[in-house]
Design an enzyme around this catalytic site. Structure first.
Site, PDB file in Angstrom:
ATOM      1  N   GLU A   1      88.259  89.433 -27.455  1.00  0.00           N
ATOM      2  CA  GLU A   1      89.180  89.647 -28.569  1.00  0.00           C
ATOM      3  C   GLU A   1      89.531  91.119 -28.734  1.00  0.00           C
ATOM      4  O   GLU A   1      90.664  91.460 -29.106  1.00  0.00           O
ATOM      5  CB  GLU A   1      88.579  89.084 -29.854  1.00  0.00           C
ATOM      6  CG  GLU A   1      88.515  87.566 -29.843  1.00  0.00           C
ATOM      7  CD  GLU A   1      87.949  86.992 -31.125  1.00  0.00           C
ATOM      8  OE1 GLU A   1      88.677  86.264 -31.821  1.00  0.00           O
ATOM      9  OE2 GLU A   1      86.770  87.274 -31.419  1.00  0.00           O
TER      10      GLU A   1
ATOM     11  N   GLU B   1      82.931  80.694 -28.271  1.00  0.00           N
ATOM     12  CA  GLU B   1      82.402  80.600 -29.635  1.00  0.00           C
ATOM     13  C   GLU B   1      82.110  79.178 -30.104  1.00  0.00           C
ATOM     14  O   GLU B   1      81.070  78.952 -30.754  1.00  0.00           O
ATOM     15  CB  GLU B   1      83.364  81.291 -30.619  1.00  0.00           C
ATOM     16  CG  GLU B   1      83.330  82.803 -30.588  1.00  0.00           C
ATOM     17  CD  GLU B   1      84.298  83.409 -29.587  1.00  0.00           C
ATOM     18  OE1 GLU B   1      84.593  84.609 -29.694  1.00  0.00           O
ATOM     19  OE2 GLU B   1      84.763  82.674 -28.680  1.00  0.00           O
TER      20      GLU B   1
END
Length: 251
Positions: A113, A133
């Site tokens: 990210e 995640e």
């Protein structure tokens, strides 16, 4: 920039036209900890005050192997609402001058990210981007769920975010996530060559171009206003005069 901060998780090199930041937590594959977040905020503050190009990379053949899981385990609702990682990554995204992530090895979870938040990415052959995640019971909540579809399209983004697909260097290049894939030993040189190319452009033109491109709901008026500022600048006059003189000398 002011005097260098005594960073613990970053190696920071300041040059005349750029700042090189190396994520440096070798004991944890450069995992993004709370301390690293705070130190990256300090770098952003300096770059907001004194705009320069930013090169972001990782130490030891790894970009960042995710966020610090031990810290994530202890975070609850209040920490999630504070957006500890997402606020930083959005700040990186909004830095006034272009940013480039040089990625080799793992760029997972928060590490991926962070790279998505940069304007451009260049990769080594062992680069791997992924967002695992959901396997940890959470989601990629620091920008991947909306930024990755903008970068690679909804289909590829859902393959990464829902199906757990990792994008190796070749797949990242095919998807347009990275600008190029170069040998690992040449990665930083190639990154600096790309920054050199940008540094030869007008700094004001780069800043205004980035501002217009990143503006939500882009509008022709934004183009006109930015162009009006540039048209009145001496830099534009000097650059165009040199161009015309060079062309006329070849005639």
């Amino acid at each position: 920039m002011s005097a260098p901060e005594p960073y613990e998780t970053l190696l920071v090199e300041e040059r005349a036209d750029r700042v090189v930041v190396t994520l440096h937590r070798p004991e944890a594959r450069n995992a993004i900890s709370g301390l690293m977040i705070r130190e990256l905020h300090a770098v952003c503050e300096q770059l907001e005050q004194h705009p320069k190009l930013l090169l972001l990379t990782g130490h030891g053949g790894v970009f960042a192997g995710g966020a610090d899981i031990a810290e994530l385990l202890e975070r609850g609702r209040d920490e999630a609402l504070r957006g500890i990682n997402s606020r930083l990554f959005e700040r990186v995204r909004r830095l006034p001058m272009p940013t480039l992530a040089a990625v080799d090895g793992w760029a997972l979870g928060g590490g991926a990210e962070l790279s998505y938040a940069c304007d451009l990415r260049i990769a080594g052959p062992d680069a791997v981007f992924g967002n695992p995640e959901p396997g940890l019971g959470i989601l990629a909540a620091a920008g991947a769920c909306w930024r990755l579809p903008e970068l690679v399209g909804e289909s590829v983004a859902k393959q990464v975010l829902l199906a757990g697909r990792n994008l190796d260097a070749a797949a990242a290049l095919a998807a347009g996530l990275v600008i190029d894939v170069v040998p690992a030993e040449k990665l930083l040189d190639a990154a600096h060559e790309l920054l050199d190319r940008m540094a030869r452009s007008s700094a004001t033109a780069l800043r205004l171009t980035k501002l217009v491109v990143d503006s939500p709901g882009a509008h022709p008026i934004a183009d006109d206003l930015a162009q009006a500022v540039l048209f009145e600048g001496q830099d534009k006059r000097d650059r165009m005069t040199r161009f015309l003189e060079k062309r006329n000398s070849r005639a």
